[in-house]
Design a protein around this motif. Structure first.
Motif, PDB file in Angstrom:
ATOM      1  N   VAL A   1       0.854  -1.148  -0.140  1.00 30.22           N
ATOM      2  CA  VAL A   1      -0.015   0.169  -0.005  1.00 30.22           C
ATOM      3  C   VAL A   1       0.749   1.115  -0.094  1.00 30.22           C
ATOM      4  O   VAL A   1       0.580   2.142  -0.989  1.00 30.22           O
ATOM      5  CB  VAL A   1      -1.026   0.007   1.118  1.00 30.22           C
ATOM      6  CG1 VAL A   1      -1.790   1.293   1.031  1.00 30.22           C
ATOM      7  CG2 VAL A   1      -2.188  -1.151   0.857  1.00 30.22           C
ATOM      8  N   PRO A   2       1.896   1.327   0.786  1.00 31.37           N
ATOM      9  CA  PRO A   2       2.742   2.623   0.977  1.00 31.37           C
ATOM     10  C   PRO A   2       3.448   2.780  -0.554  1.00 31.37           C
ATOM     11  O   PRO A   2       3.536   3.770  -0.895  1.00 31.37           O
ATOM     12  CB  PRO A   2       3.475   2.533   1.916  1.00 31.37           C
ATOM     13  CG  PRO A   2       3.038   1.286   2.928  1.00 31.37           C
ATOM     14  CD  PRO A   2       2.059   0.578   2.229  1.00 31.37           C
TER      15      PRO A   2
ATOM     16  N   ASN B   1       2.444   1.881  -3.336  1.00 38.47           N
ATOM     17  CA  ASN B   1       1.602   2.204  -4.418  1.00 38.47           C
ATOM     18  C   ASN B   1       0.933   3.711  -4.125  1.00 38.47           C
ATOM     19  O   ASN B   1       0.486   4.654  -5.049  1.00 38.47           O
ATOM     20  CB  ASN B   1       0.400   1.405  -4.655  1.00 38.47           C
ATOM     21  CG  ASN B   1       0.487   0.197  -5.556  1.00 38.47           C
ATOM     22  OD1 ASN B   1       1.402   0.527  -6.310  1.00 38.47           O
ATOM     23  ND2 ASN B   1      -0.043  -0.822  -5.094  1.00 38.47           N
ATOM     24  N   LEU B   2       0.966   3.958  -2.718  1.00 36.69           N
ATOM     25  CA  LEU B   2       0.777   5.653  -2.246  1.00 36.69           C
ATOM     26  C   LEU B   2       1.651   6.507  -2.788  1.00 36.69           C
ATOM     27  O   LEU B   2       1.697   7.327  -3.493  1.00 36.69           O
ATOM     28  CB  LEU B   2       0.800   5.571  -0.927  1.00 36.69           C
ATOM     29  CG  LEU B   2       0.804   6.815  -0.349  1.00 36.69           C
ATOM     30  CD1 LEU B   2      -0.606   7.642  -0.681  1.00 36.69           C
ATOM     31  CD2 LEU B   2       0.772   6.912   1.271  1.00 36.69           C
TER      32      LEU B   2
ATOM     33  N   THR C   1      -2.667  -4.203  -7.527  1.00 35.43           N
ATOM     34  CA  THR C   1      -3.401  -2.894  -6.716  1.00 35.43           C
ATOM     35  C   THR C   1      -2.324  -1.548  -7.556  1.00 35.43           C
ATOM     36  O   THR C   1      -2.829  -0.498  -6.888  1.00 35.43           O
ATOM     37  CB  THR C   1      -3.171  -2.890  -5.353  1.00 35.43           C
ATOM     38  OG1 THR C   1      -1.485  -2.887  -5.085  1.00 35.43           O
ATOM     39  CG2 THR C   1      -3.745  -3.850  -4.541  1.00 35.43           C
TER      40      THR C   1
ATOM     41  N   VAL D   1      -4.436   4.066  -6.544  1.00 37.07           N
ATOM     42  CA  VAL D   1      -4.232   5.400  -5.838  1.00 37.07           C
ATOM     43  C   VAL D   1      -4.219   6.580  -7.119  1.00 37.07           C
ATOM     44  O   VAL D   1      -4.750   7.637  -7.179  1.00 37.07           O
ATOM     45  CB  VAL D   1      -2.886   5.484  -5.029  1.00 37.07           C
ATOM     46  CG1 VAL D   1      -2.881   7.067  -4.578  1.00 37.07           C
ATOM     47  CG2 VAL D   1      -3.248   4.578  -3.815  1.00 37.07           C
TER      48      VAL D   1
ATOM     49  N   LEU E   1      -7.147  10.747  -1.586  1.00 46.35           N
ATOM     50  CA  LEU E   1      -5.922  10.030  -1.431  1.00 46.35           C
ATOM     51  C   LEU E   1      -6.241   8.836  -0.461  1.00 46.35           C
ATOM     52  O   LEU E   1      -6.211   7.729  -0.573  1.00 46.35           O
ATOM     53  CB  LEU E   1      -5.029  10.659  -0.824  1.00 46.35           C
ATOM     54  CG  LEU E   1      -3.496  10.108  -0.624  1.00 46.35           C
ATOM     55  CD1 LEU E   1      -2.808   9.695  -1.929  1.00 46.35           C
ATOM     56  CD2 LEU E   1      -2.383  10.945   0.260  1.00 46.35           C
ATOM     57  N   LEU E   2      -6.918   9.108   0.758  1.00 46.41           N
ATOM     58  CA  LEU E   2      -7.571   8.357   1.719  1.00 46.41           C
ATOM     59  C   LEU E   2      -8.277   7.337   0.817  1.00 46.41           C
ATOM     60  O   LEU E   2      -8.217   6.131   1.351  1.00 46.41           O
ATOM     61  CB  LEU E   2      -8.103   9.004   2.793  1.00 46.41           C
ATOM     62  CG  LEU E   2      -8.641   8.321   3.825  1.00 46.41           C
ATOM     63  CD1 LEU E   2      -7.387   7.638   4.500  1.00 46.41           C
ATOM     64  CD2 LEU E   2      -9.274   9.093   4.789  1.00 46.41           C
TER      65      LEU E   2
ATOM     66  N   VAL F   1      -6.381   5.009  -0.942  1.00 44.54           N
ATOM     67  CA  VAL F   1      -5.725   4.116  -0.225  1.00 44.54           C
ATOM     68  C   VAL F   1      -6.364   2.817   0.361  1.00 44.54           C
ATOM     69  O   VAL F   1      -6.278   1.776   0.591  1.00 44.54           O
ATOM     70  CB  VAL F   1      -4.984   4.811   0.912  1.00 44.54           C
ATOM     71  CG1 VAL F   1      -4.466   3.960   2.263  1.00 44.54           C
ATOM     72  CG2 VAL F   1      -3.842   5.774   0.394  1.00 44.54           C
TER      73      VAL F   1
ATOM     74  N   CYS G   1      -7.246   0.346  -2.208  1.00 44.27           N
ATOM     75  CA  CYS G   1      -6.128  -0.149  -2.434  1.00 44.27           C
ATOM     76  C   CYS G   1      -5.823  -1.306  -1.419  1.00 44.27           C
ATOM     77  O   CYS G   1      -5.366  -2.426  -1.988  1.00 44.27           O
ATOM     78  CB  CYS G   1      -4.785   0.817  -2.507  1.00 44.27           C
ATOM     79  SG  CYS G   1      -3.254   0.047  -2.659  1.00 44.27           S
ATOM     80  N   ASN G   2      -5.762  -1.020  -0.013  1.00 40.65           N
ATOM     81  CA  ASN G   2      -5.627  -1.804   0.878  1.00 40.65           C
ATOM     82  C   ASN G   2      -6.461  -3.004   0.779  1.00 40.65           C
ATOM     83  O   ASN G   2      -6.375  -4.203   1.188  1.00 40.65           O
ATOM     84  CB  ASN G   2      -5.909  -1.249   2.198  1.00 40.65           C
ATOM     85  CG  ASN G   2      -5.784  -1.837   3.559  1.00 40.65           C
ATOM     86  OD1 ASN G   2      -4.499  -2.372   3.579  1.00 40.65           O
ATOM     87  ND2 ASN G   2      -6.764  -1.877   4.295  1.00 40.65           N
TER      88      ASN G   2
ATOM     89  N   THR H   1     -14.337  -1.420   5.248  1.00 40.43           N
ATOM     90  CA  THR H   1     -13.971  -0.515   3.964  1.00 40.43           C
ATOM     91  C   THR H   1     -15.114  -0.058   3.462  1.00 40.43           C
ATOM     92  O   THR H   1     -14.962   1.240   3.136  1.00 40.43           O
ATOM     93  CB  THR H   1     -13.314  -1.587   2.950  1.00 40.43           C
ATOM     94  OG1 THR H   1     -12.238  -2.251   3.720  1.00 40.43           O
ATOM     95  CG2 THR H   1     -12.552  -0.834   1.492  1.00 40.43           C
TER      96      THR H   1
END
Lengths: 374, 297, 283
Positions: free
Chosen positions: B88-89, B91-92, B168, B172, B214-215, B218, B221-222, B276
């Motif tokens: 996740v980070p 791809n962030l 994924t 983002v 962004l959130l 994420v 994505c998560n 989610t």
């Protein structure tokens, strides 16, 4: 563009003539409609004469569009009746009501060509009433000729100009051989130049089709110039109905006076049915021996600047001069009054150099309309 | 005028019988459509969801919790969290960098580049796993060399992480690009003209403008990172306690006919999906203006 | 890669960071996505033309590809109908619990595919909630191609609904009124005025649902029964070939799937662009 090729236009108009019934008379009686606590229409009664071009004029929120949509059957009303030639229209389905409605933003179908847009109303008829494809094509071409769009059949709405879209919308509404034609702010979405051109063209078109036509506008000039009769609306009610000259010469209420614009307003005191405006006495409208507060309206061209030495009227000071057009507009300030007064004076006065800014003059009214304040 | 008239006049004011605005459907048709539409959603969405929880608790709460705390399950949970914590980070960071380059500059081939970023959406998860086997497997392009030097990529945790990043990858970026394009670059130009550095501009002007989008990105994505099955299944090697993520663990339990345990772990994943969804809905209701309207998946 | 970035050269801008961000984007994109994907085609090319076609035309492969594409096509078609209906109901009508139903549409995006697969298997198994009704009627869903379609409908539903919903919500009601004043019945208005305007978004939803369905694996393998030639999907066959260490076989199936999927997406994009140019309607 304004001048129709006469031959083509009249033959197209004859074509419409063939399919047309006698113009319809619309009788509206005590129509009422509210949204919650807000009365959009209140007790509206009105007759639209057969073949007349009628303007619904008023500020936004005055109910003019609601009235138009009610006549079309797009908006339900809670009270009153609408009759087309005596037949109660409020119980008819939209299909049976057969009104041609031109929307302010035209509401053209974007996925259809100009041709398909105009043909739509014919193609959705029940099978037994539907003209054959060839007949539809012939009629659509005639209509496009009438609105001077022949050659644009295959274009999509996104590929033509605003004025052309307007005319497609009109042709589409005419295609169903409507009993009445309704237009919502027909020139609202166009720029000033195209607007003027289309205005006189619509007048001609109306003469040729002879349809009972109602249009909505918030532009007083447009209404007075175009319509046979004008209905002035305010807060869901009819304020005045009359021909353009009746409305202009004899505005029934202070509201109409102010809405038509170009007037200076004076708060005066009436005595025995008369009031003094800028040093001259004028009679009150209606009630002849009213005493008490009143409102006086003077149009710019009804103000006169008089020579100093005659000492007539009241003293004023020239604050600005706008020397454009056939007359010269002069802004004046009068003692004891906050807002300035505009006067339209002959050009000669300007040419003779008597209108210097800051100069003191005398003004008087040659005419005034005075209404008793409630 | 209408609101508080006496009752005898109310009938006068009630809408005319049979009048229906011309752009609505008859009540009968309307209710039929609602009934069919909702029945479809219930059958396709709510029933499966309910079935997961029902099956998980079929034999009560005890076997349910037992299935979640046994060592293999715990190690699967740990691995799933670990993989998400890396992918996740990653791809962030990529999403921020890519959307800056794509949304704030005009250049040829922009839409082609966006299409390339979106590619993983149209690639089968199984193929997403396969590509890494072709690269890093013992018969792959560079796999033999890496294995000889002691780097095991596929059938090990690095392969799982890579495959997860692959599937994924667009989440983002595709959330941010339309929003940032819509916002234009006026704010950034203003900040720069006031003397801010590039990084200050980004952190103080750009980032606050896109934080909810962004959130949102994420979050999605998560969810996908924790739930990915196909791609991870291909590269994992299915070594219990070592390379099993939660979804893989579910499959193994199911194939061993340990249904209650399988559904127990599955219900944990389903619960995650519900969380989610709730967060996603909250973001949509509260900050819909700050999420790009054009992309809701 | 950085040199490629600078050679792309953007229109002049005062914003900093073009070189570094574009460089990083292209590098990362290449390393994670493009080079690995290219591996599929390099490997396929290495097989040689004859060998590739021998593998691709293997009857079991052909059956699996037909099933994957066919089931995805049917499911996407069903979703266009029911997705449109769901979007219509959610946009046009008010009813209790509307927000809940609206939010629930996204469940397939959030729920892990394996969990969905398990859930459908439990539902449609002969002793499941739905299976116990359907099986006596002779309708077998679990362990048949029908089960695959059901799972794919689940997976694809939100793509269609979320594509159509915003377009329908923004749809100009005056167009419907115009249609009605011109004498169209409500049904004619829906079919001739509303549906054509929604067509691009329906097509987008269809394409997304279809692309996703073709490659879907997790939600299918539990419910499909996985019988070769009957209910064995292409992604599963790739997995089986890999487990046999038959990399050539796996790669050839993957290459065919990628080519067909990309070609279809390209085709749909071109269709959309053509329609947009023609009528100015945005998808």
């Amino acid at each position: 563009m304004v001048n129709l090729p006469r031959a083509a236009a009249t033959s197209a108009a004859r074509e419409i003539e063939r399919h047309r019934h006698a113009p319809v008379r619309i009788d509206i009686e005590e129509l009422g409609k509210s949204y919650g606590n807000f009365a959009a229409l209140e007790n509206v009664s009105l007759t639209v004469k057969p073949g007349e071009l009628l303007a619904l004029l008023g500020p936004s929120g005055s109910g003019k569009t609601t009235l138009l949509r009610a006549i079309a059957g797009l908006t339900a009303t809670e009270q009153g009746t609408i009759r087309f030639d005596g037949e109660d229209a409020t119980v008819l389905s939209l299909r049976d009501r057969r009104v041609g409605f031109v929307f302010q933003q035209y509401a053209l179908f974007r996925h259809m060509t100009v041709f398909d847009n105009v043909a739509f109303g014919l193609r959705v008829r029940p099978r037994e009433e539907r003209p054959r494809a060839g007949e539809i094509a012939r009629r659509v071409r005639r209509l496009l000729e009438l609105v001077q769009l022949d050659g644009l059949e295959k274009r999509f709405p996104s590929q033509i100009s605003g004025g052309q879209r307007q005319r497609v919308a009109l042709a589409r509404a005419l295609a169903i051989e409507p009993r009445v034609l309704l237009l919502d702010e027909p020139f609202g979405a166009l720029d000033a130049k195209v607007r003027k051109e289309l205005r006189s063209w619509l007048r001609e078109l109306h003469t040729e089709t002879g349809l009972t036509t109602v249009f909505v506008t918030h532009d007083q000039e447009e209404a007075l110039e175009l319509a046979d009769r004008v209905v002035i609306m305010r807060a869901g009610q009819v304020e005045q109905v009359g021909t353009p000259s009746e409305i202009y010469d004899e505005p029934a209420t202070p509201f109409v006076c102010e809405f038509l614009g170009g007037v200076a307003r004076f708060e005066v005191t009436a005595k025995d049915g008369e009031a003094d405006v800028l040093g001259s006495a004028f009679p009150l409208e209606g009630d002849s021996d009213y005493c008490g507060p009143a409102l006086a309206y003077v149009r710019a061209h009804e103000l006169e600047i008089v020579a100093r030495e005659r000492a007539e009227g009241v003293p004023a000071v020239i604050r600005a001069v706008r020397p454009f057009g056939p007359t010269v507009t002069v802004e004046l300030s009068v003692e004891g009054r906050q807002s300035r007064i505009e006067a339209e004076v002959p050009r000669e006065l300007y040419s003779s150099g008597e209108l210097g800014i800051g100069q003191g003059v005398f003004i008087r009214a040659t005419a005034a309309r005075i209404y008793a304040a409630n | 005028m209408s609101a508080n008239l006496p009752a005898q006049e109310a009938a006068h004011i009630a809408p005319r019988p049979f009048f229906r605005t011309p752009v609505t459907e008859a009540p009968l048709i309307k209710f039929t459509l609602i009934a069919i539409g909702l029945a479809f959603i219930v059958a396709m969405i709510f029933l499966p969801l309910a079935a997961v929880f029902f099956e998980a608790f079929r034999r009560g709460a005890e076997p349910f919790f037992a299935a979640l705390v046994e060592p293999d399950a715990l190690s699967a949970i740990r691995l799933t969290l670990f993989v998400a914590a890396i992918s996740v980070p990653a791809n962030l960071a990529f999403g921020l960098v890519a959307s800056w380059a794509i949304a704030k500059f005009e250049f040829k081939g922009k839409s082609f580049l966006i299409t390339l970023i979106d590619l993983p959406f149209s690639v089968s998860p199984v193929i997403s796993g396969l590509v890494y086997i072709l690269l890093f497997g013992s018969y792959g392009f560079i796999g033999p060399w890496l294995i000889a030097h002691g780097y095991q990529i596929v059938f090990a945790v690095p392969g799982i992480v890579l495959a997860t990043i692959f599937v994924t990858f667009p989440f983002v970026a595709r959330q941010l690009i339309p929003l940032m394009e819509q916002q234009g670059k006026g704010d950034e130009e203003a900040a720069l003209s006031l003397g801010a550095t590039g990084l200050q501009t980004f952190f103080r002007v750009t980032l606050p403008n896109i934080k909810w989008a962004l959130l949102y990105g994420v979050l999605l994505c998560n969810a996908r990172a924790m739930g990915e099955f196909g791609a991870v299944s291909v590269v994992s090697g299915h070594i219990r306690g070592k390379t099993n993520t939660m979804p893989l663990h579910v499959e193994i339990l199911y194939n061993e006919y340990n249904f209650v345990a399988a559904f127990a772990v599955a219900s944990l994943l389903a619960f995650l999906a519900l969380v989610t969804l709730v967060l996603k809905s909250v973001l949509e209701w509260r900050y819909s203006g700050e999420l790009a309207a054009s992309s809701r998946h | 890669m950085n040199s490629l970035a600078t050679s792309l050269r953007p229109a002049p801008s005062v914003l900093p960071g073009w070189g570094i961000t574009m460089g990083l984007t292209l590098t990362w994109l290449s390393l994670i996505i493009l080079i690995p994907l290219a591996g599929v085609f390099i490997k396929s090319a290495g097989l040689g033309w004859d060998e590739f076609w021998r593998l691709a035309l293997d009857p079991r492969t052909v059956a699996a590809l037909k099933l994957s594409f066919g089931a995805a096509l049917i499911a996407a078609g069903v979703n266009v109908v029911f997705g449109f209906l769901a979007a219509w109901v959610l946009v046009r009508y008010e009813f209790p619990g509307k927000r809940l139903f609206d939010a629930a549409i996204d469940l397939p995006f959030a729920l892990p595919t394996a969990v969905a697969g398990l859930a459908f298997t439990a539902l449609y198994a002969p002793n499941g909630w739905l299976g116990s009704w359907l099986v006596p009627l002779g309708i077998k869903v679990a362990y048949t191609p029908l089960g695959i379609v059901v799972a794919l409908i689940f997976i694809g539903l939100p793509f269609v609904v979320r594509s159509v919903q915003p377009v329908l919500a923004d749809f100009d009601r005056e167009l419907e009124e115009a249609s009605a004043t011109l004498g169209a019945t409500r049904l004619q208005t829906v079919v001739k005025v509303i549906l054509p305007a929604l067509l691009p978004s329906l097509l987008t939803g269809f394409a997304l649902a279809f692309a996703r369905g073709v490659g879907e694996y997790g939600s299918i393998i539990f419910i499909a029964g996985n019988i070769p030639y009957v209910s064995e999907i292409a992604p599963l066959l790739i997995v089986i070939r890999l487990e046999e260490f038959n990399y050539a076989g796996a790669t050839s199936i993957a290459a065919i799937m990628l080519v067909i999927s990309f070609a279809l997406l390209l085709l749909i994009n071109l269709l959309q662009a053509w329609n947009r140019r023609r009528t100015g309607i945005q998808a």
